[in-house]
Design an enzyme around this catalytic site. Sequence first.
Site, mmCIF file in Angstrom:
data_model
loop_
_atom_site.group_PDB
_atom_site.id
_atom_site.type_symbol
_atom_site.label_atom_id
_atom_site.label_comp_id
_atom_site.label_asym_id
_atom_site.label_seq_id
_atom_site.Cartn_x
_atom_site.Cartn_y
_atom_site.Cartn_z
ATOM 1 N N GLY A 119 0.719 -1.152 -0.079
ATOM 2 C CA GLY A 119 -0.173 -0.021 -0.028
ATOM 3 C C GLY A 119 0.896 1.143 0.080
ATOM 4 O O GLY A 119 2.101 1.028 0.431
ATOM 5 N N CYS B 173 5.319 -6.465 1.735
ATOM 6 C CA CYS B 173 5.448 -4.919 1.891
ATOM 7 C C CYS B 173 4.767 -4.166 3.017
ATOM 8 O O CYS B 173 5.143 -4.501 4.390
ATOM 9 C CB CYS B 173 5.300 -4.340 0.686
ATOM 10 S SG CYS B 173 6.380 -2.746 0.560
ATOM 11 N N TYR B 174 3.908 -3.432 2.674
ATOM 12 C CA TYR B 174 3.079 -2.694 3.779
ATOM 13 C C TYR B 174 2.352 -3.831 4.589
ATOM 14 O O TYR B 174 2.254 -3.648 5.911
ATOM 15 C CB TYR B 174 1.918 -1.513 3.197
ATOM 16 C CG TYR B 174 1.201 -1.101 4.246
ATOM 17 C CD1 TYR B 174 1.682 0.339 4.676
ATOM 18 C CD2 TYR B 174 -0.041 -1.653 4.970
ATOM 19 C CE1 TYR B 174 0.869 1.063 5.667
ATOM 20 C CE2 TYR B 174 -0.646 -1.012 6.064
ATOM 21 C CZ TYR B 174 -0.087 0.368 6.186
ATOM 22 O OH TYR B 174 -0.665 1.072 7.171
ATOM 23 N N HIS C 233 7.678 -7.629 -3.605
ATOM 24 C CA HIS C 233 6.341 -8.082 -4.304
ATOM 25 C C HIS C 233 6.725 -9.334 -4.936
ATOM 26 O O HIS C 233 7.047 -9.170 -6.270
ATOM 27 C CB HIS C 233 6.192 -6.781 -5.084
ATOM 28 C CG HIS C 233 5.446 -5.610 -4.092
ATOM 29 N ND1 HIS C 233 4.491 -5.623 -3.891
ATOM 30 C CD2 HIS C 233 6.554 -4.682 -3.719
ATOM 31 C CE1 HIS C 233 4.376 -4.436 -3.083
ATOM 32 N NE2 HIS C 233 5.509 -3.868 -3.120
ATOM 33 N N LYS D 140 -9.405 -10.433 -17.576
ATOM 34 C CA LYS D 140 -9.673 -10.619 -18.984
ATOM 35 C C LYS D 140 -9.377 -11.915 -19.566
ATOM 36 O O LYS D 140 -10.219 -12.520 -20.342
ATOM 37 C CB LYS D 140 -8.997 -9.506 -19.467
ATOM 38 C CG LYS D 140 -9.023 -9.162 -21.001
ATOM 39 C CD LYS D 140 -10.311 -8.539 -21.255
ATOM 40 C CE LYS D 140 -10.921 -8.339 -22.747
ATOM 41 N NZ LYS D 140 -11.947 -7.302 -22.786
#
Length: 514
Positions: free
Chosen positions: A53, A80-81, A170, A370
């Site tokens: 975030g 991460c966050y 990430h 998609k």
Amino acid sequence: MDKILILDFGSQVTQLIARRVREAGVYCEIQPFNRTNEQIKDFNPKGIILSGGPCSTLDEGSPRAPQIVFELGVPVLGICYGQQTMCMQLGGKVEGGHAREFGKAMIDVREPCDFYSDIWPAGSKQQVWMSHGDRVTQLPQGFRVTATSEGAPFACIVDEKRHFYGTMFHPEVVHTLDGAKLFSHFVHKICGCGSDWSMAAFRENEIAKIRAQVGKGKVICGLSGGVDSAVAAVLIHEAIGEQLTCIFVDTGLMRQGEAQQVVDLFRSHYNIPLVAVDAGETFLSALDGVTDPEVKRKTIGRLFIEVFDAEAHKIRDVQFLAQGTLYPDVIESVSFTGGPSVTIKSHHNVGGLPERMNLKLVEPLRELFKDEVRALGRELGLPESFVGRHPFPGPGLAIRVLGDITEEKLAILRKADVVYLDEIRKAGLYDEIWQAFAVLLPVRSVGVMGDGRSYDHVLALRAVTSVDGMTAESYPFEHAFLAQVATRIINEVPGINRVTYDVTSKPPGTIEWE
């Protein structure tokens, strides 16, 4: 069905986490970080992932995970966050002011652990993607460090007893080379999920849900000519048959032959009731002299609503409106944190249907990405030539003609686009490319053609590789191929005397792409 819950703290790439989990054959949902205890319990996840975030855990009022996340007894992965808030909430510390890391980085895998067992051996160096300013400086009780980087002494932490894991990198971004393997290992080996997320199962479940929702009611579906609305319509027709009527508005801004292809597909191939409206003159008249791309979008959206609404009122006793809403649209249209992930793709969402229609929504694709929609289309038997074709924005060629729009310019662009895609198909590259198209630039160029001078349009060619448009890179055509395409366009398309190739790429987290 086994499920993974992803709590979103506003990262630009949270959707990529969901992609990796679903690629592993496991169903997951992205939900706001501030879900209630009851909502999380009702979801009944077999594992929870805390996203990254834009906020700092050091800021007053910055988001936190519901404490029940750490009390359910299921594995938790903080990214991460997500790692930082997990550490703070469990008694660790986070500090700012240290060296920041953004982009590719190498981590040292110092110790083995069950988070990356059989993927990363101890003592190895691994490429990952970092994006952080703050960092953990003290671990909660029970955690240990298993990997470090130059800017993150706690690049990977684990509490194997409670099955809590945290990464400063990430793993969802492709630049973390083994990221997909890490997610697959987490959901299967650590969370114990089975691979029961498939299009066949989704089709069966969604048909039952549509029948239960609609009952004996009538449904109208607006066809744009794209894959999403077509797949939604075919799925709904399979569920309720003649209770569905499709409305196709030909804006006059589609690619060459596409309007007729849509009509033939639905009337001849599927025998689905279809109302086709040729509104090209209406749209071109309203766009006369309009050059701003956002004004073009809004004008097209407004007119589409008006034409669709007028046709819908001719159909009696309609209670439901079907839309080809996808999961990225759902996520990006809901403000989870106020961060970058709430940006709306205005070139896709050219307008919402007015509340005055007073219809209940049927959105059978709202859980899909998609490429999953394409897989469902194949499952439903839609022709590959339709399902596999490159994405086309809602405003159509209007935003691929830069500057003012005329019939002449649209004709030039259509012919050039046909040549470009024909050469791509002949070279066997169509399925390697996510999206390729021509753009008519708002400039003219002086050139010499044969024995005379010309003063004609300049055409730009674009081609990118991607999975679902979240990130993209320009396709590396060979010079000989581009020269062949340019020669054909200049020879076969009157009005063009210069062709250029756009090598712009779309970095991780960027939303907009035409």
